[in-house]
Design a protein around this motif. Structure first.
Motif, PDB file in Angstrom:
ATOM      1  N   GLN A   1      34.102  36.013  23.001  1.00  0.00           N
ATOM      2  CA  GLN A   1      34.351  35.076  24.163  1.00  0.00           C
ATOM      3  C   GLN A   1      35.708  35.147  24.867  1.00  0.00           C
ATOM      4  N   LEU A   2      36.734  35.840  24.445  1.00  0.00           N
ATOM      5  CA  LEU A   2      38.105  36.135  25.146  1.00  0.00           C
ATOM      6  C   LEU A   2      38.598  37.472  24.933  1.00  0.00           C
ATOM      7  N   PRO A   3      38.919  38.010  26.221  1.00  0.00           N
ATOM      8  CA  PRO A   3      39.850  39.337  26.014  1.00  0.00           C
ATOM      9  C   PRO A   3      41.060  39.051  25.124  1.00  0.00           C
ATOM     10  N   ILE A   4      40.844  38.994  23.840  1.00  0.00           N
ATOM     11  CA  ILE A   4      41.932  38.554  22.881  1.00  0.00           C
ATOM     12  C   ILE A   4      42.492  39.704  21.924  1.00  0.00           C
ATOM     13  N   THR A   5      43.666  39.998  21.882  1.00  0.00           N
ATOM     14  CA  THR A   5      44.152  40.977  20.964  1.00  0.00           C
ATOM     15  C   THR A   5      45.161  40.488  20.031  1.00  0.00           C
ATOM     16  N   ASN A   6      45.550  39.120  20.103  1.00  0.00           N
ATOM     17  CA  ASN A   6      46.519  38.368  19.064  1.00  0.00           C
ATOM     18  C   ASN A   6      45.662  37.376  18.253  1.00  0.00           C
ATOM     19  N   TYR A   7      45.726  37.677  17.188  1.00  0.00           N
ATOM     20  CA  TYR A   7      44.975  36.780  16.177  1.00  0.00           C
ATOM     21  C   TYR A   7      45.674  35.674  15.434  1.00  0.00           C
ATOM     22  N   GLN A   8      46.870  35.508  15.869  1.00  0.00           N
ATOM     23  CA  GLN A   8      47.690  34.508  15.043  1.00  0.00           C
ATOM     24  C   GLN A   8      47.123  33.264  15.062  1.00  0.00           C
ATOM     25  N   LEU A   9      46.769  32.696  16.090  1.00  0.00           N
ATOM     26  CA  LEU A   9      46.119  31.560  16.184  1.00  0.00           C
ATOM     27  C   LEU A   9      44.843  31.228  15.059  1.00  0.00           C
TER      28      LEU A   9
ATOM     29  N   PRO B   1      31.996  31.366  10.512  1.00  0.00           N
ATOM     30  CA  PRO B   1      33.104  32.313  10.943  1.00  0.00           C
ATOM     31  C   PRO B   1      32.946  32.018  12.598  1.00  0.00           C
ATOM     32  N   GLU B   2      31.626  31.722  13.056  1.00  0.00           N
ATOM     33  CA  GLU B   2      31.362  31.648  14.582  1.00  0.00           C
ATOM     34  C   GLU B   2      32.080  30.434  15.102  1.00  0.00           C
ATOM     35  N   HIS B   3      31.545  29.349  14.215  1.00  0.00           N
ATOM     36  CA  HIS B   3      32.246  28.040  14.641  1.00  0.00           C
ATOM     37  C   HIS B   3      33.648  27.733  14.593  1.00  0.00           C
ATOM     38  N   LEU B   4      34.221  28.545  13.544  1.00  0.00           N
ATOM     39  CA  LEU B   4      35.864  28.666  13.651  1.00  0.00           C
ATOM     40  C   LEU B   4      36.207  29.419  14.832  1.00  0.00           C
ATOM     41  N   ALA B   5      35.649  30.484  15.371  1.00  0.00           N
ATOM     42  CA  ALA B   5      36.035  31.246  16.374  1.00  0.00           C
ATOM     43  C   ALA B   5      35.979  30.413  17.657  1.00  0.00           C
ATOM     44  N   HIS B   6      34.775  29.405  17.873  1.00  0.00           N
ATOM     45  CA  HIS B   6      34.565  28.596  18.876  1.00  0.00           C
ATOM     46  C   HIS B   6      35.660  27.582  19.059  1.00  0.00           C
ATOM     47  N   LEU B   7      36.267  27.216  17.964  1.00  0.00           N
ATOM     48  CA  LEU B   7      37.288  26.154  18.189  1.00  0.00           C
ATOM     49  C   LEU B   7      38.494  26.914  18.519  1.00  0.00           C
ATOM     50  N   VAL B   8      38.806  28.041  17.911  1.00  0.00           N
ATOM     51  CA  VAL B   8      40.035  28.758  18.191  1.00  0.00           C
ATOM     52  C   VAL B   8      39.839  29.358  19.728  1.00  0.00           C
ATOM     53  N   ALA B   9      38.850  29.747  20.305  1.00  0.00           N
ATOM     54  CA  ALA B   9      38.755  29.881  21.584  1.00  0.00           C
ATOM     55  C   ALA B   9      39.033  28.704  22.719  1.00  0.00           C
ATOM     56  N   MET B  10      38.435  27.477  22.086  1.00  0.00           N
ATOM     57  CA  MET B  10      38.875  26.224  23.082  1.00  0.00           C
ATOM     58  C   MET B  10      40.101  26.183  23.158  1.00  0.00           C
TER      59      MET B  10
END
Ligand SMILES: [Zn+2]
Length: 495
Positions: free
Chosen positions: A353-361, A388-397
């Motif tokens: 969903q995002l170009p992300i490399t920091n997973y702290q959130l 796990p997908e739903h949690l990722a969607h929440l964090v992406a938002m």
């Protein structure tokens, strides 16, 4: 005098097989009704024959392969003879001189052997009979001060791992036992819950003395009935102190078995230790020896090796490197195999969903907010409706600033209750962040008009007055305002 603690362990673990060790009865540790999972074999009726459980043997072999142990060419079962009411046969089928697994290492502690045996029944003492049976008084004699036996556990596969006396402290012991518990769970061969008696730690402990540069061994004491990691650590610390005091007083340590009194924080003498010759071990005549690592073995060790998952030690290393997690975060994830998998599945969705490399959130939401809510609701990770997908969607938002953390809290609670994707919840509940400047401006004008004192304070330079005004604005927007936009507009207005 300087004493050197010398500690070896015997750790028993009930294996999580479908059926018992030598019969087809169910192996169900949660069965509440006594004497349901029993048959003539596990009740020790004459004329019955034991048939070894292949999957139990494979479990122990798998553990051996995990710990770099040696699998011998041949192994056999033996009878260990002793009398106790929870042992209907009058002997226990165990392994004496040819265990399934030899050698190996864990946490720099050498493993002596791992063997397989059958568990005993469970004695239920008078409290039960007084409450539930005495008033019925079925026998006419009353059942006060009696004990009952439940044979549901009799014949459940039980592995025993024995270590060399390589351990020197209570802390080291606890670390070893916790790591073994984790490995048993990773291999899915035992739940190893100490409080339920699925894992039992027995400690052999003596104090050696260094005389002329050589370690002179002391007398060994065994500590039993340790049903938590804390009890293991505390009992060892106490016993080291006790034995040192005995030796300091010029007395001798007695070779014996001691129990642990949690309330008093003390070990106490239980009985003098039996020697193995007291048990009159002899080969079990009803079970032929087993070929293990020979060519024609029924056990395919290569296949068992393939089934070994990534182990906790490997996972710790990889998580630290791959995700930049600190030690504490790594440990939280690695200590539960399912949680670690959940994290990695979330990461992979988040990356899509995002170009992300920091997973702290993500880590924070998983190990703090989500875990907190799960504890509150009393649900485990395997019972969780959130994917796990739903949690990722929440964090992406949240990362994309489409959602404030205040709103995310409500959405997460809703996700736990319904198992819905956060996008659906937001649509359904009409939760959306207000970022549009005009509507925020309107609300801010109201707030300014209603709070002249705060405005005065702010102009005098009181910074917390600004926070107060942001809070008032947020409250009017029902927590859905974009905090950055609010701060920006307020700052402009009050300049
Ligand atoms: Zn049975």
């Amino acid at each position: 005098m300087n004493y050197e603690p010398v500690i070896g362990l015997e750790i028993h673990a009930e294996l999580k097989t479908r059926t018992k060790m030598f019969c087809g009865c169910l192996n169900d540790p949660d069965e509440k009704h006594p004497n349901i999972n029993v048959c003539p074999v596990c009740l020790g009726h004459p004329g019955t024959l034991p048939v070894p459980n292949k999957s139990a043997i494979e479990s122990v072999l798998k553990l051996g392969l995990t710990l770099d142990s040696k699998i011998p060419e041949e192994s056999k079962f033996d009878r260990k003879n002793y009398f106790y009411p929870d042992l209907p046969k009058g002997y226990q089928i165990s392994q004496y001189d040819q265990p399934l697994v030899l050698g190996g290492e864990l946490n720099a502690v050498r493993i002596t052997r791992i063997h397989l045996e059958e568990d005993t029944g469970r004695l239920v003492h008078e409290a039960y009979s007084m409450k539930h049976e005495a008033e019925k008084n079925v026998s006419g004699f009353g059942l006060h001060a009696s004990s009952l036996v439940d044979f549901n556990r009799a014949g459940v596969p039980l592995m025993e791992l024995v270590t060399e006396p390589d351990i020197k402290s209570g802390d080291e012991t606890v670390r070893f036992a916790k790591e073994l518990q984790l490995i048993l769970r990773y291999l899915k061969i035992s739940d190893a819950d100490m409080e339920k008696g699925q894992m039992r730690v027995e400690v052999n402990i003596s104090l050696g003395q260094i005389i002329d540069g050589k370690l002179q061994m002391g007398t060994k004491v065994e500590i039993k009935n340790l049903n938590s990691f804390k009890a293991v650590g505390d009992a060892i610390d106490y016993e080291i102190k006790r034995q040192a005091e005995v030796l300091e007083a010029g007395k001798e340590v007695v070779q014996e078995t001691r129990g642990w009194n949690e309330g008093q924080g003390k070990t106490f003498s239980q009985r003098f230790k039996e020697e193995s010759h007291d048990y009159r071990y002899f080969p079990e005549p009803d079970i032929p020896p087993m070929e293990l690592s020979r060519e024609l073995s029924r056990f395919n060790l290569d296949n068992l090796k393939i089934e070994i998952p990534e182990l906790p030690a490997q996972k710790r290393k990889r998580f630290a490197e791959e995700y930049g997690l600190n030690e504490e975060q790594t440990e939280i994830l690695v200590s539960d195999r399912r949680l670690a998998e959940f994290f990695e599945e979330s990461v992979s969705e988040l990356k899509s969903q995002l170009p992300i490399t920091n997973y702290q959130l993500l880590i924070n939401y998983l190990t703090s907010d989500l875990t907190g809510l799960m504890n509150q609701e009393g649900i485990s990770i395997s019972e969780l409706k959130i994917t796990p997908e739903h949690l990722a969607h929440l964090v992406a938002m949240i990362e994309k600033k489409e959602l404030t953390s205040r709103m995310a809290k409500d959405v997460l609670a809703e996700m736990i209750a319904t198992g819905l994707d956060p996008h659906e919840i937001i649509k359904e509940k009409g939760i959306a962040q207000v970022s549009d400047e005009d509507s925020i401006k309107k609300v801010i004008e109201e707030v300014i008009a209603e709070n002249p004192v705060a405005i005065k304070d702010y102009k005098k330079g009181k910074q917390n007055a600004l926070q107060f005004l942001i809070g008032k604005t947020m409250a009017k927007l029902k927590g859905q305002g974009n905090p950055e936009v609010i701060a920006k507009i307020l700052n402009n207005k009050l300049r």
